[in-house]
Enzyme design. Structure first.
Site, PDB file in Angstrom:
ATOM      1  N   PRO A   2       0.774  -1.239   0.000  1.00  0.00           N
ATOM      2  CA  PRO A   2       0.000   0.000   0.000  1.00  0.00           C
ATOM      3  C   PRO A   2       0.802   1.283   0.000  1.00  0.00           C
ATOM      4  O   PRO A   2       1.787   1.421   0.706  1.00  0.00           O
ATOM      5  CB  PRO A   2      -0.722  -0.090   1.336  1.00  0.00           C
ATOM      6  N   GLU A   3       0.332   2.219  -0.768  1.00  0.00           N
ATOM      7  CA  GLU A   3       0.667   3.614  -0.533  1.00  0.00           C
ATOM      8  C   GLU A   3      -0.641   4.225  -0.056  1.00  0.00           C
ATOM      9  O   GLU A   3      -1.607   3.509   0.185  1.00  0.00           O
ATOM     10  CB  GLU A   3       1.203   4.274  -1.810  1.00  0.00           C
TER      11      GLU A   3
END
Length: 279
Positions: A2-3
């Site tokens: 994830p960002e």
DNA sequence: CTGAAGACCTGCCTGC
DNA sequence: TGCAGGCAGGTCTTCA
């Protein structure tokens, strides 16, 4: 995985399924991920009343209100690391590979946390002072809020010789900009990733601020990136990868000119850029 | 203080 | 087919 956009997509998905659910039990299949896991027993019988996000952290707010009496409201803080995933499944579903923690709820559903690389981590803290925790107290502004603007970025860039890409990935400057979206934002702004941060004009930094906001907002809108193993809570992939201009495209044609996309290593991470469009 | 490099951990892809 | 090597979205610590 994830960002910031991916974490936001996960947050939305979890909120749609879990708000109001009461915890019946929590099972940890190992004592630690990146750090030791917290004692989850205070969450027993408590209801989730909000799921928030700060930076790349998910915040599960519990009510503190149970049949055993009132307790200080707790917030469960969770970082997905690189490969963490949450899935909401029926209780009866057997554990998948790398499933480390499960929460069983009163409605027959369960929340599973899977994380192959175990870079994720979790903590349980009082709802009224989680922001004072070391994980949060020195974080920079949220990129999509007005508090992240050119004045803010300019202040951090002043006199700095560090490459601009390294700087925008520093959570003390602005949170949530990871390797993919740093590359994409710099391409949109026409700035070379290795350019010294202190040698970029205010006008160009303004373009970068705008590019970061546009890039992140578009990625959230698209349901997150489908790079590698990113999946939403319901198992559907994200779609943003189809829109990458430079990330992962070494040797391919630039989308705006005839040049080929290049890859360099900065701070141990791959950086992708167009040698003609970015300087 | 700054900036670079290494650490954490597993899986997957490439090339020999 | 088997195996070594490189690579992966994030952060934190250490070192010069």
């Amino acid at each position: 995985m994830p960002e910031l956009p991916e974490v936001e997509v996960v947050r939305t998905g979890l909120a749609s399924l879990l708000l109001g659910r009461k915890v019946q039990s929590v099972t940890a299949f190992r004592a630690d991920l990146r750090y030791p896991l917290p004692d989850f027993s205070p969450l027993f019988e408590q209801k989730i009343h909000a799921i928030r996000r700060r930076s790349k952290y998910l915040l599960f707010d519990f009510t503190g209100d149970t049949e055993r009496g009132e307790f200080e409201a707790q917030t469960l803080v969770w970082h997905l690391g690189m490969t963490g995933q949450f899935h909401v499944l029926p209780k009866a579903t057997s554990a998948g590979a790398h499933e480390h923690v499960r929460f069983d709820f009163d409605d027959g559903s369960s929340l599973r946390y899977r994380d192959a690389r175990r870079f994720g981590y979790a903590g349980l803290m009082a709802t009224n002072d989680w922001e004072k925790h070391a994980w949060f107290k020195r974080l920079g502004p949220e990129p999509l809020f007005d508090e992240f603007d050119v004045a803010c970025l300019l202040a951090h860039c002043h006199g700095r010789k560090a490459p601009i890409k390294t700087l925008i990935m520093d959570a003390h400057v602005v949170v949530g900009v990871g390797n993919i979206y740093a590359a994409e934002s710099l391409f949109l702004a026409g700035i070379h990733p290795a350019r010294a941060a202190g040698r970029i004009s205010k006008q160009r930094l303004q373009a970068l601020v705008d590019a970061i906001k546009v890039t992140l907002a578009a990625a959230i809108q698209a349901g997150g990136s489908s790079i590698s193993d990113f999946v939403q809570v319901d198992g559907k992939p994200g779609y943003f990868a189809h829109n990458f201009h430079v990330y992962g495209r070494e040797g391919e044609d630039c989308t705006h000119c005839d040049a080929k996309i290049r890859r360099i290593i900065q701070a141990g991470r791959s950086s992708f850029y167009c040698p003609m469009c970015q300087h």
